[in-house]
Motif scaffolding. Structure first.
Motif, PDB file in Angstrom:
ATOM      1  N   LYS A  19      47.974  36.369  44.048  1.00  0.00           N
ATOM      2  CA  LYS A  19      47.524  35.339  43.118  1.00  0.00           C
ATOM      3  C   LYS A  19      46.514  34.379  43.740  1.00  0.00           C
ATOM      4  O   LYS A  19      45.727  33.765  43.025  1.00  0.00           O
ATOM      5  CB  LYS A  19      48.726  34.554  42.592  1.00  0.00           C
ATOM      6  N   LEU A  20      46.557  34.224  45.045  1.00  0.00           N
ATOM      7  CA  LEU A  20      45.722  33.206  45.685  1.00  0.00           C
ATOM      8  C   LEU A  20      44.585  33.746  46.542  1.00  0.00           C
ATOM      9  O   LEU A  20      43.770  32.973  47.032  1.00  0.00           O
ATOM     10  CB  LEU A  20      46.603  32.291  46.548  1.00  0.00           C
ATOM     11  N   GLU A  21      44.513  35.077  46.713  1.00  0.00           N
ATOM     12  CA  GLU A  21      43.482  35.612  47.602  1.00  0.00           C
ATOM     13  C   GLU A  21      42.073  35.257  47.130  1.00  0.00           C
ATOM     14  O   GLU A  21      41.150  35.116  47.923  1.00  0.00           O
ATOM     15  CB  GLU A  21      43.615  37.125  47.759  1.00  0.00           C
ATOM     16  N   PHE A  22      41.905  35.050  45.794  1.00  0.00           N
ATOM     17  CA  PHE A  22      40.586  34.736  45.261  1.00  0.00           C
ATOM     18  C   PHE A  22      40.119  33.343  45.670  1.00  0.00           C
ATOM     19  O   PHE A  22      38.947  32.996  45.481  1.00  0.00           O
ATOM     20  CB  PHE A  22      40.587  34.852  43.731  1.00  0.00           C
ATOM     21  N   GLU A  23      41.003  32.526  46.223  1.00  0.00           N
ATOM     22  CA  GLU A  23      40.607  31.191  46.677  1.00  0.00           C
ATOM     23  C   GLU A  23      39.770  31.258  47.959  1.00  0.00           C
ATOM     24  O   GLU A  23      39.141  30.268  48.333  1.00  0.00           O
ATOM     25  CB  GLU A  23      41.847  30.318  46.918  1.00  0.00           C
TER      26      GLU A  23
END
Length: 199
Positions: A19-23
Motif C-alpha cells: 500500500k505504501l511503496e508508491f510513496e
C-alpha cells in the motif's frame, strides 16, 4: 524548527508495503515557514524511500555437495592425543571459496561442528552484504531532489493543493494528506499503474 536530515519510521501491518511503496520518490512542499518573518514562500524537498523489511535469516541451509571437508593432524601444544589423530577440520564452501577450520577441540566431530558454525556466520555476512547492495540499488543517490524531478507537490501557500505528478491526481486538502490521509492518492496511483504507467 531546524528541520531534519533523516527520518526513519517502521510501519507494520498486513499489506503495508504494497500500500505504501508508491510513496517512494521525490516530495516537494511550498509553504511559509513559522520562522519566516516577511511572509515569503519557501520551497523544500525530500526523498522518500519505502523498503520492505527483510525477514531475519534464522539459519543458512548448506548443501553437502557444496562443501569440501579436509581433516589433518592438529599442530601445537596439546598433549599426546592431539598430535596422533587427524582431529583438525578444514571446510571449504565451494560456491563462495570461503574456508573455515578448527583444531581447538579434541574430537574431529567437535572441530567440524565449530568450523560449520563459523562458515554459517560468514555466509550470513555475505547475505547481509548482498541485501545492503540491493537496498542501495533501490534507493540510489538521494543526496538531492532537483526541481522537476519530484513525484508529488504539496502547496500550502498561496493556495492549497496536493498534486501527484505520476497519476495526475490533484487534491485541495494538503493538511489531511500530510497527516496521513493517503487513500485517494493510493487509489489513483494504482489505477494509473494498471493503465500502463511506469511502476
Amino acid at each position: 524548527l531546524g528541520g531534519y536530515r533523516e527520518v526513519i519510521a517502521r510501519i507494520a501491518g498486513e499489506g503495508a508495503y504494497a500500500k505504501l511503496e508508491f510513496e517512494s520518490g521525490g516530495h516537494r512542499v511550498q509553504r511559509v515557514p513559522e520562522t519566516e518573518a516577511q511572509g515569503r514562500i519557501h520551497t523544500s524537498a525530500c526523498t522518500v524511500a519505502v523498503l520492505p523489511e527483510a525477514d531475519p535469516i534464522a539459519d543458512i541451509q548448506i548443501s553437502p555437495a557444496d562443501l569440501r571437508i579436509d581433516t589433518f593432524r592438529a599442530s601445537g601444544a596439546g598433549g599426546q592425543h592431539i598430535n596422533k589423530t587427524d582431529s583438525a577440520v578444514r571446510i571449504t564452501h565451494l560456491p563462495t571459496g570461503i574456508v573455515t577450520s578448527c583444531q581447538n577441540e579434541r574430537s574431529q566431530h567437535q572441530n567440524k561442528d565449530r568450523a560449520m558454525k563459523t562458515l554459517k556466520a560468514k555466509l550470513l555476512e555475505v547475505e547481509r552484504a548482498k541485501r545492503m547492495d540491493r537496498i542501495n540499488e533501490i534507493t540510489g543517490d538521494q543526496s538531492s531532489v532537483n526541481f522537476g524531478s519530484q513525484d508529488r507537490n504539496y502547496v500550502l501557500q498561496p493556495y492549497q493543493q496536493v498534486k501527484d505528478l505520476r497519476s495526475g491526481l490533484e487534491l485541495t486538502n494538503p493538511d489531511a494528506v500530510l497527516d496521513g490521509d493517503l487513500d485517494d492518492l493510493m487509489e489513483a496511483y494504482l489505477r494509473w499503474q494498471r493503465a500502463g504507467g511506469d511502476p
